[in-house]
Design a protein around this motif. Structure first.
Motif, short mmCIF file in Angstrom:
data_model
loop_
_atom_site.label_atom_id
_atom_site.label_comp_id
_atom_site.label_asym_id
_atom_site.label_seq_id
_atom_site.Cartn_x
_atom_site.Cartn_y
_atom_site.Cartn_z
N LEU A 85 0.80 -1.22 0.00
CA LEU A 85 0.00 0.00 0.00
C LEU A 85 0.84 1.27 0.00
CD1 LEU A 85 -2.74 -1.05 2.57
CD2 LEU A 85 -3.00 -0.86 0.10
N SER A 86 2.13 1.16 0.23
CA SER A 86 2.96 2.37 0.32
C SER A 86 4.08 2.37 -0.72
CB SER A 86 3.56 2.49 1.72
OG SER A 86 4.30 1.33 2.05
N ILE A 87 4.92 1.35 -0.71
CA ILE A 87 6.08 1.32 -1.61
C ILE A 87 5.68 0.83 -3.00
CG2 ILE A 87 8.38 0.37 -1.96
CD1 ILE A 87 8.67 0.19 1.04
N ARG A 88 4.87 -0.21 -3.05
CA ARG A 88 4.36 -0.73 -4.31
C ARG A 88 2.84 -0.62 -4.28
NH1 ARG A 88 8.64 0.09 -5.77
NH2 ARG A 88 10.22 -1.29 -6.65
N PRO A 89 2.31 0.60 -4.42
CA PRO A 89 0.88 0.79 -4.18
C PRO A 89 0.01 0.04 -5.18
CG PRO A 89 1.85 2.76 -5.16
CD PRO A 89 2.99 1.84 -4.83
N VAL A 90 -1.00 -0.61 -4.67
CA VAL A 90 -1.99 -1.26 -5.49
C VAL A 90 -2.99 -0.24 -6.00
CG1 VAL A 90 -1.74 -3.43 -4.25
CG2 VAL A 90 -3.44 -1.78 -3.50
N ARG A 91 -3.86 -0.65 -6.91
CA ARG A 91 -4.87 0.27 -7.42
C ARG A 91 -5.87 0.61 -6.31
NH1 ARG A 91 -7.59 -1.92 -12.73
NH2 ARG A 91 -8.66 0.09 -12.40
N LYS A 92 -6.24 1.89 -6.26
CA LYS A 92 -7.18 2.41 -5.26
C LYS A 92 -6.73 2.03 -3.85
CE LYS A 92 -11.16 2.28 -8.39
NZ LYS A 92 -12.55 1.81 -8.60
N SER A 97 2.45 4.49 6.95
CA SER A 97 3.14 5.78 7.02
C SER A 97 4.62 5.60 7.27
CB SER A 97 2.51 6.63 8.13
OG SER A 97 2.63 5.98 9.40
N PHE A 98 5.03 4.58 8.00
CA PHE A 98 6.44 4.36 8.26
C PHE A 98 7.16 3.87 7.01
CE2 PHE A 98 4.92 3.27 12.76
CZ PHE A 98 4.95 4.60 13.12
N LEU A 99 6.56 2.93 6.29
CA LEU A 99 7.21 2.37 5.11
C LEU A 99 7.24 3.35 3.95
CD1 LEU A 99 7.06 -0.27 6.73
CD2 LEU A 99 6.36 -1.43 4.65
N ALA A 126 12.90 0.51 8.51
CA ALA A 126 11.67 0.90 9.21
C ALA A 126 11.59 0.31 10.60
CB ALA A 126 10.46 0.48 8.39
N ALA A 127 12.73 -0.08 11.18
CA ALA A 127 12.72 -0.71 12.51
C ALA A 127 12.06 0.14 13.59
CB ALA A 127 14.15 -1.07 12.91
N PRO A 128 12.30 1.46 13.66
CA PRO A 128 11.60 2.24 14.69
C PRO A 128 10.09 2.20 14.54
CG PRO A 128 13.47 3.47 13.83
CD PRO A 128 13.30 2.28 12.95
#
Length: 294
Positions: A115-122, A179-181, A211-213
């Motif tokens: 959903l963040s780095i490789r976002p899917v449609r919608k 939000s972190f990724l 993204a460990a934190p």
């Protein structure tokens, strides 16, 4: 002989008064922060003090601060009235919280990656769908879950709580980790892909360390929610899978509320959460502030 008149520069006057205004405002904000901190800390301090009082001293009105201290409440909690003591309930809470948190992280990390780095449609609709699952009151789904557990033999089973806690915390974890990724540099992932790394390797060796934190903050929030949950545990468990919050309600009997014992039990049951928060406080601060400053 004419008298000389000196006219002050308004810009210089404002430059002199500005630091004073900032210092005064910071002092007021600091005082307000201390007052808010004391307001939240005083009930905890009162609980700690009451846990070291006897039942007769804890029940006095107004309460006595100078009452003699005793460990009777802790002796009662650690096996005075119950043969097995709180250890089975604490073990059940630890099992349900830790295992469900691990399951949440394993499931939320790929979902947040998609959903963040490789976002899917919608992908925004997907996020709002996750959020909509939290809009249903927990008590509204209690009866169907109870009937399902009763017909399948899952009543008083710790693994039912693991499944429920995982499903309850997964939407929150996906939202947080999304939000972190989003702050992970895409160049690192592209470099790993050029080296032939597959998705599991990218998630484990590239995304997770960066993204460990954020992952630590998500894990701590899910652990706290699972540890403190009592509604499902109270209805769906009995003796075998009883958790620590349910065990705590055993101090409220028909004879009355044993205030000193309840305070002692509450303090002991809160210690794992406090220890986890103290151990991961640096990761928690970094995770919750990730992306706040550009």
């Amino acid at each position: 002989m004419s008298a000389s008149v000196t006219v002050a520069d308004p810009r210089k006057a404002r430059a002199v008064t500005a630091p004073r205004t900032v210092r005064r405002r910071n002092a007021l904000l600091g005082l307000l922060a201390w007052v808010c901190g004391l307001v939240f800390f005083l009930p905890i301090a009162w609980m700690v003090l009451t846990s070291f009082h006897s039942e007769s001293d804890a029940a006095t009105n107004p309460p006595s601060l100078a009452a003699p201290l005793t460990l009777d409440g802790y002796r009662e909690f650690f096996g005075g009235a119950w043969q097995s003591g709180p250890w089975p309930a604490l073990a059940n809470s630890l099992t349900a919280s830790v295992v469900s948190t691990l399951f949440v992280l394993v499931l939320a990390l790929p979902a947040a990656y998609a959903l963040s780095i490789r976002p899917v449609r919608k992908w925004t609709d997907v996020l709002f769908f996750f959020l909509s699952t939290k809009m249903l009151p927990v008590v509204a789904g209690l009866l169907p879950i109870y009937l399902f557990a009763k017909n399948t033999g899952f009543l008083d089973n710790i693994w039912l709580l693991v499944i429920l806690y995982t499903s309850m915390n997964l939407p929150i974890a996906v939202w947080m980790m999304h939000s972190f990724l989003a702050e992970v540099p895409v160049a690192l992932i592209e470099a790993a892909q050029l080296d032939g790394a597959r998705l599991p390797t990218i998630l484990a060796r590239v995304v997770a360390p960066v993204a460990a934190p954020g992952i630590a903050a998500t894990a701590l929030i899910c652990f706290i929610f699972s540890w403190n949950e009592m509604l499902f545990a109270r209805v769906l468990t009995g003796v075998v899978a009883q958790t620590a919050p349910v065990f705590l309600t055993g101090f409220i009997t028909s004879q009355g509320l044993f205030l000193a014992k309840v305070c002692a039990a509450s303090l002991v049951i809160s210690l794992p959460v406090l220890a986890a928060g103290f151990a991961a406080q640096d990761k928690l601060v970094q995770g919750l502030s990730l992306g706040a400053v550009k």
